[in-house]
Scaffold this motif. Structure first.
Motif, PDB file in Angstrom:
ATOM      1  N   GLY A 180       3.321   5.780  -9.359  1.00 42.76           N
ATOM      2  CA  GLY A 180       2.721   4.732 -10.173  1.00 42.76           C
ATOM      3  C   GLY A 180       2.290   3.555  -9.307  1.00 42.76           C
ATOM      4  N   ALA A 181       3.135   3.214  -8.330  1.00 43.73           N
ATOM      5  CA  ALA A 181       2.827   2.089  -7.454  1.00 43.73           C
ATOM      6  C   ALA A 181       1.599   2.385  -6.603  1.00 43.73           C
ATOM      7  N   VAL A 182       1.444   3.650  -6.173  1.00 41.43           N
ATOM      8  CA  VAL A 182       0.278   4.010  -5.368  1.00 41.43           C
ATOM      9  C   VAL A 182      -0.991   3.867  -6.209  1.00 41.43           C
ATOM     10  N   VAL A 183      -0.919   4.348  -7.468  1.00 44.62           N
ATOM     11  CA  VAL A 183      -2.088   4.283  -8.336  1.00 44.62           C
ATOM     12  C   VAL A 183      -2.470   2.827  -8.603  1.00 44.62           C
ATOM     13  N   ARG A 184      -1.443   1.981  -8.802  1.00 44.91           N
ATOM     14  CA  ARG A 184      -1.711   0.567  -9.078  1.00 44.91           C
ATOM     15  C   ARG A 184      -2.131  -0.192  -7.826  1.00 44.91           C
ATOM     16  N   GLY A 185      -1.878   0.412  -6.668  1.00 44.83           N
ATOM     17  CA  GLY A 185      -2.221  -0.262  -5.422  1.00 44.83           C
ATOM     18  C   GLY A 185      -1.078  -1.074  -4.849  1.00 44.83           C
ATOM     19  N   ASP A 186       0.129  -0.909  -5.399  1.00 49.02           N
ATOM     20  CA  ASP A 186       1.284  -1.648  -4.906  1.00 49.02           C
ATOM     21  C   ASP A 186       1.910  -1.004  -3.683  1.00 49.02           C
ATOM     22  N   ALA A 187       1.615   0.267  -3.495  1.00 51.48           N
ATOM     23  CA  ALA A 187       2.200   0.962  -2.350  1.00 51.48           C
ATOM     24  C   ALA A 187       1.096   1.694  -1.616  1.00 51.48           C
ATOM     25  N   LYS A 188       1.271   1.811  -0.312  1.00 48.58           N
ATOM     26  CA  LYS A 188       0.289   2.551   0.477  1.00 48.58           C
ATOM     27  C   LYS A 188       0.490   4.047   0.235  1.00 48.58           C
ATOM     28  N   PRO A 189      -0.585   4.823   0.237  1.00 45.83           N
ATOM     29  CA  PRO A 189      -0.427   6.265  -0.037  1.00 45.83           C
ATOM     30  C   PRO A 189       0.432   6.972   1.000  1.00 45.83           C
ATOM     31  N   ASP A 190       0.586   6.393   2.200  1.00 46.28           N
ATOM     32  CA  ASP A 190       1.453   7.044   3.184  1.00 46.28           C
ATOM     33  C   ASP A 190       2.840   6.424   3.152  1.00 46.28           C
ATOM     34  N   GLY A 191       3.177   5.790   2.026  1.00 46.86           N
ATOM     35  CA  GLY A 191       4.455   5.096   1.926  1.00 46.86           C
ATOM     36  C   GLY A 191       5.649   6.002   1.823  1.00 46.86           C
ATOM     37  N   CYS A 192       5.431   7.282   1.508  1.00 50.33           N
ATOM     38  CA  CYS A 192       6.573   8.198   1.422  1.00 50.33           C
ATOM     39  C   CYS A 192       6.982   8.579   2.836  1.00 50.33           C
ATOM     40  N   PRO A 193       8.165   8.176   3.253  1.00 52.83           N
ATOM     41  CA  PRO A 193       8.558   8.435   4.636  1.00 52.83           C
ATOM     42  C   PRO A 193       9.054   9.862   4.843  1.00 52.83           C
ATOM     43  N   VAL A 194       9.238  10.566   3.751  1.00 53.43           N
ATOM     44  CA  VAL A 194       9.895  11.860   3.835  1.00 53.43           C
ATOM     45  C   VAL A 194       8.905  13.008   3.976  1.00 53.43           C
ATOM     46  N   CYS A 195       7.801  12.913   3.260  1.00 50.83           N
ATOM     47  CA  CYS A 195       6.934  14.093   3.165  1.00 50.83           C
ATOM     48  C   CYS A 195       6.166  14.315   4.470  1.00 50.83           C
ATOM     49  N   ASP A 196       5.610  15.488   4.615  1.00 52.60           N
ATOM     50  CA  ASP A 196       4.910  15.812   5.850  1.00 52.60           C
ATOM     51  C   ASP A 196       3.483  15.248   5.812  1.00 52.60           C
ATOM     52  N   GLN A 197       2.797  15.428   6.932  1.00 56.02           N
ATOM     53  CA  GLN A 197       1.473  14.857   7.109  1.00 56.02           C
ATOM     54  C   GLN A 197       0.500  15.350   6.049  1.00 56.02           C
ATOM     55  N   GLU A 198       0.629  16.614   5.718  1.00 55.58           N
ATOM     56  CA  GLU A 198      -0.318  17.212   4.778  1.00 55.58           C
ATOM     57  C   GLU A 198      -0.192  16.553   3.408  1.00 55.58           C
ATOM     58  N   THR A 199       1.066  16.355   3.001  1.00 54.11           N
ATOM     59  CA  THR A 199       1.297  15.728   1.704  1.00 54.11           C
ATOM     60  C   THR A 199       0.743  14.317   1.683  1.00 54.11           C
ATOM     61  N   ARG A 200       0.953  13.595   2.768  1.00 47.95           N
ATOM     62  CA  ARG A 200       0.442  12.225   2.839  1.00 47.95           C
ATOM     63  C   ARG A 200      -1.067  12.219   2.673  1.00 47.95           C
ATOM     64  N   ARG A 201      -1.718  13.174   3.344  1.00 48.62           N
ATOM     65  CA  ARG A 201      -3.180  13.244   3.246  1.00 48.62           C
ATOM     66  C   ARG A 201      -3.597  13.552   1.816  1.00 48.62           C
ATOM     67  N   LEU A 202      -2.825  14.464   1.179  1.00 48.04           N
ATOM     68  CA  LEU A 202      -3.138  14.855  -0.197  1.00 48.04           C
ATOM     69  C   LEU A 202      -3.005  13.661  -1.136  1.00 48.04           C
ATOM     70  N   VAL A 203      -1.903  12.944  -0.987  1.00 40.91           N
ATOM     71  CA  VAL A 203      -1.666  11.773  -1.845  1.00 40.91           C
ATOM     72  C   VAL A 203      -2.787  10.765  -1.660  1.00 40.91           C
ATOM     73  N   ALA A 204      -3.174  10.553  -0.395  1.00 44.23           N
ATOM     74  CA  ALA A 204      -4.219   9.583  -0.125  1.00 44.23           C
ATOM     75  C   ALA A 204      -5.535  10.031  -0.748  1.00 44.23           C
ATOM     76  N   SER A 205      -5.802  11.344  -0.686  1.00 44.28           N
ATOM     77  CA  SER A 205      -7.072  11.834  -1.212  1.00 44.28           C
ATOM     78  C   SER A 205      -7.122  11.683  -2.734  1.00 44.28           C
ATOM     79  N   ILE A 206      -5.972  11.751  -3.396  1.00 42.80           N
ATOM     80  CA  ILE A 206      -5.959  11.612  -4.846  1.00 42.80           C
ATOM     81  C   ILE A 206      -6.428  10.216  -5.252  1.00 42.80           C
ATOM     82  N   VAL A 207      -6.032   9.210  -4.468  1.00 43.57           N
ATOM     83  CA  VAL A 207      -6.483   7.861  -4.794  1.00 43.57           C
ATOM     84  C   VAL A 207      -7.690   7.461  -3.938  1.00 43.57           C
TER      85      VAL A 207
END
Lengths: 453, 272, 191
Positions: B59-86
């Motif tokens: 929710g925070a990523v969608v609202r712009g409160d968090a950076k899409p690469d803010g999840c420190p746990v997931c791998d690079q691919e997931t980060r890219r995917l999350v970023a591409s969604i927004v």
């Protein structure tokens, strides 16, 4: 009026009959810059500087800040982080005494407090580095500057000295009664109040009598002998006992029109104005079963603990714990290189068998702590919650109203370290509140930008 | 046969109609991107991002409160995917692992008092910084272990926390939990570390702990003109941007605070 | 008088959870916090009363006249499912916090045997419409009482030093059993 809760620990006021004795000059003093609650001052001296007695070593930074002064003349050996009674090294000035005890030339001239304006008196009190000498070390001039919207009509002089073992205030009241009462008059003038109450626990009737006799004609003070019960000397409980007013949760004494000052503080204020002398000494009780010759000492601020103990005949071989302050709220020391500071009302040396470490057991829900809590809290529940790291629930139990008096831990049959839980819990709960506030601010800002966009 | 069919489908139809009306009355707008992000995230709800679980972070990523690469746990691919969604892009990040910069167990480090309060480092630290004589040392009461959602922290028998690199996701929760600030995120590939955080002068540090860094500069001097190991304020630092990879280096250290870990788990083995 | 007895009996003597052992899933699932338990109670009360009433109407108005009693279960489930969906939609809109904390247990009311059991029991007892409505409400209140009591106990229990092997669900089940035992004491209340 009597407050509910509280405990009756063994009082051990064995040093009550000992006259205050001045500690001889030492070779070395360690003066921490931070000896008060509030911003530590800015250091004014450097290694190698020659300083004179009463010369300021730091200057206040902001309003809630006081300077510290050289306890004697000599040379600054170092300005560094040195052991501090609060437990971690803090910035301090180490002075090597030259034995001359030469006074500083820049001292303020003596003045008559009856002729000075409240603002001038406040300035003098801050410049003299006066802090509350009951142990909390809050800068006195701040307490004497209530904001305009808080109408203060009552000054309370705290001579309760409810902590076991300590007799420093008792001796000050007996031996310096005239100065205490004049100091009270001075503080009344600063606050512009016409009424003052002096509260003393019933185990010190001689102190009350001494003060009553020494009271000048122009100081309107009422004297009350209070029930001997710990924590009678706590600000909130003293106010209730003397005036029936209740300080609201999270509030200050001035919210109910009161200011509370310790008897030692009254003397320090008087000396600051009458003699122009900064606060460089205090009376401290050195006592306990593990000290050879107990004393009530007039000791200069910054005197190393080891020298003070040596002056009192040293500690017995079975010493187990050294505490600054009383046994209920004092701070245990693990480094013997610490100095005595402005807030050190006593040095308590306990034998090993007295300081025995209890393994805290489980809570048996006996409710003894609930009966003992003078603030009407539920220590058992708060302890259990804190022990399980569920700090976000502590607000519901009003953890911030805990005064950390230790009554709960004192009565606990399971010897649970309740006060430690609450100290941690308070810190964590404050963090949680801070976070929530930050989040609300963020949300508000977002709503604002969304509205403008 | 006809009657039961009609009756049952009638009931169903009526219920469906009612629900359709209710759905219109109680319509809640949700951003479909939030669900997609939540789905892409690991779902461990560890809180390493600083939000209350993966859904909250999404929710925070969608609202712009968090950076899409803010999840420190997931791998690079997931980060890219999350970023591409927004509709954003993210920088690649070198995989990291947490490291506890202390090895001062009860066998090597002295204590200054007997502690018997709550078994939590933050509580012990309130009492003069803890019972270790070393001003920086690990208190061994396991606050980091408690917050780790992945079971990647263990306590050694001598009472020092240790990271199990294979399980660590570098979420950073332990870093925040340590009251002594002993935990650091370092590149997974790094093999040489200074496992000490003590800034005291050599003699004081040595008195407190036998495996303390004394600030003797032996390691620094062996690399004249090379800034890969620096000693500042009586403590050696590794420059992880140009981390050396030389087992001989650790042998230089007189106290063993400089450690070579050739067996550091390669990135591929990490669970995400 | 009869209705009062009916209500008392449904709440205390024949408590759905503690005497009939129906609806155990949410009983264990959402009883960790009192506030969630209250929300669940409200949701169940709504669904149970309404579903039982509608089921009664469907049974007596539709199924029995056409001799379709054998469709009872499937049609009742259909009705309950629709009701639950309705509650879910409403909650999501009206109280997102409660919606999140109820989580999976909200849609699971659909398969909550207490709801279906209540509807079926009313048919089996040949109750009137009024009795059906009152009995379902009382049964839901009984469910709520059990849930609230249990969650209160669990909140306190969470602060207790439970032996390691008993932690979590184990101690919850022991507690539920004890609670159930104590409710059996009500058996002598209504003669």
């Amino acid at each position: 009026m009597k407050f509910s809760g509280g405990v009756h620990p063994a009082y051990h006021k064995d040093t009550a009959g000992l006259q205050i004795e001045a500690m001889p000059l030492l070779h070395r003093y360690v003066v921490p810059i931070a000896q008060h609650l509030g911003a530590p001052g800015k250091v004014l001296v450097a290694k190698g500087d020659r300083v004179a007695r009463w010369q300021p070593l730091s200057e206040p930074v902001g309003f809630v800040s006081v300077p510290v002064h050289a306890p004697t003349s000599g040379t600054v050996k170092q300005v560094a982080a040195l052991p501090h009674p609060l437990g971690r090294p803090m910035l301090a000035v180490e002075i090597e005494s030259d034995g001359e005890d030469r006074p500083w030339e820049g001292l303020a001239p003596p003045a008559d407090w009856r002729r000075l304006e409240p603002a001038e008196l406040r300035r003098a009190i801050q410049a003299a580095g006066v802090v509350g000498m009951g142990g909390a070390t809050f800068p006195t001039h701040v307490k004497l500057s209530p904001p305009a919207e808080k109408k203060v009509d009552l000054l309370i002089l705290n001579g309760a000295e409810c902590e076991p073992y300590l007799t420093a205030d008792h001796r000050v009241m007996l031996e310096q009664a005239a100065e205490v009462m004049e100091g009270l008059g001075l503080m009344m003038r600063v606050l512009g109040v016409t009424r003052a109450c002096v509260g003393i626990e019933s185990n010190k009737p001689d102190a009350l009598e001494a003060l009553r006799r020494a009271c000048p004609a122009d100081v309107a003070a009422e004297f009350t002998l209070l029930e001997t019960k710990y924590p009678q000397g706590s600000e909130k409980h003293l106010i209730y006992a003397l005036s029936g007013r209740r300080v609201p949760p999270g509030g200050l004494p001035m919210d109910v029109g009161c200011v509370v000052q310790n008897v030692g503080t009254a003397v320090a204020c008087l000396e600051a104005v009458r003699d122009g002398l900064p606060m460089t000494e205090r009376v401290a009780t050195v006592t306990g079963a593990a000290i050879n010759v107990p004393h009530n000492l007039r000791v200069r601020v910054g005197a190393p603990l080891l020298d003070v103990l040596a002056h009192c005949g040293g500690v017995t071989p079975d010493v187990g714990k050294v505490i600054f302050g009383g046994p209920m709220m004092g701070i245990g020391q693990f480094d013997m290189d610490v100095p005595l500071i402005k807030g050190t009302s006593g040095v308590l040396c306990l034998r090993d068998d007295e300081a025995v470490l209890f393994e805290g057991g489980p809570c048996i829900r006996c409710g003894a702590c609930v009966d003992a809590c003078p603030m009407g809290l539920v220590p058992s529940a708060m302890g259990l919650i804190a022990e399980r790291f569920r700090f976000e629930e502590l607000g519901d139990w009003h953890i911030l109203d805990c005064i950390e008096c230790g009554s709960c831990a004192y009565v606990c049959p399971s010897r649970r370290p309740l006060v430690q839980h609450f100290k941690r819990g308070k810190a964590e709960w404050r963090d949680i509140l801070e976070e929530r506030r930050a989040k609300t601010d963020r949300d508000a800002k977002r709503a604002e930008t969304a509205a403008t966009a | 046969m006809l009657v039961p069919t009609v009756v049952l489908s009638g009931i169903g139809l009526l219920a469906g109609l009612g629900l359709a009306l209710a759905a219109r009355a109680f319509a809640v707008e949700t951003d479909p991107r939030q669900d997609r992000i939540t789905e892409a995230l690991p779902g461990a709800n560890c809180g390493g991002c600083g939000f209350a679980g993966c859904g909250d972070f999404a929710g925070a990523v969608v609202r712009g409160d968090a950076k899409p690469d803010g999840c420190p746990v997931c791998d690079q691919e997931t980060r890219r995917l999350v970023a591409s969604i927004v509709g954003q892009t993210v920088q690649d990040r070198a995989p990291q692992v947490a490291l506890i910069l202390c090895q001062g167990g009860d066998d090597v480090a002295a204590k200054k008092y007997r502690y018997n309060g709550l078994a939590s480092c933050a509580s012990a630290a309130l009492l003069g910084g803890g019972d270790k004589a070393c001003s920086a040392g690990c208190l061994g009461l396991g606050d980091c272990q408690r917050v780790c959602a992945f079971g990647a922290v263990e306590m050694t028998p001598s009472g020092v926390a240790r990271i199990i690199p294979a399980r660590c996701t570098a979420c950073g929760l332990c870093v925040a939990a340590c009251p002594k600030d002993l935990i650091k995120l370092v590149p997974v590939e790094a093999t040489i570390h200074v496992l000490c955080s003590n800034h005291d002068r050599g003699p004081a540090a040595k008195k407190a702990c036998t495996v303390a860094c004394l600030g003797c500069k032996k390691c620094e001097k062996s690399f004249t003109g090379d800034p890969r190991i620096r000693v500042a304020d009586f403590l050696a630092y590794i420059d992880y941007e140009h981390a050396p990879d030389d087992p001989a280096l650790a042998a230089l250290c007189p106290t063993g605070s400089l450690v070579y870990r050739g067996d550091a788990a390669p990135a591929a083995e990490r669970t995400t | 008088m009869e209705l009062v007895l009916l209500v008392l009996s449904a709440i205390l003597v024949n408590n759905f959870v503690l005497s009939r052992f129906l609806g155990i899933c949410p009983f264990l699932g959402v009883s960790k916090k009192l506030s969630t338990a209250l929300g669940m109670t409200a949701a169940v009360m709504f669904v149970m009363t309404l579903a039982s009433t509608v089921c009664w109407l469907v049974f007596h108005g539709l199924l029995r006249p056409y001799g379709l009693e054998y469709l009872q279960t499937i049609s009742f489930i259909l009705i309950i499912a629709a009701m639950v969906q309705l509650v879910e939609l409403a909650l999501q809109k009206l109280s997102p916090g409660l919606y999140r904390s109820l989580g999976i247990y909200l849609p699971l009311i659909t398969t909550n045997c207490a709801v279906l059991g209540c509807a079926v029991m009313n048919i089996m007892n040949e109750s009137s419409l009024l009795v059906t409505a009152v009995f379902s409400l009382a049964a839901a209140m009984g469910f709520g009482l059990a849930l609230v009591l249990f969650s209160g106990i669990r909140e306190v229990l969470a602060l207790a030093d439970t032996p390691r092997s008993f932690r979590g669900t184990a101690i919850a089940l022991v507690t539920a059993g004890t609670l159930s035992l104590s409710f059996m004491g009500f058996a002598g209340l209504v003669k």
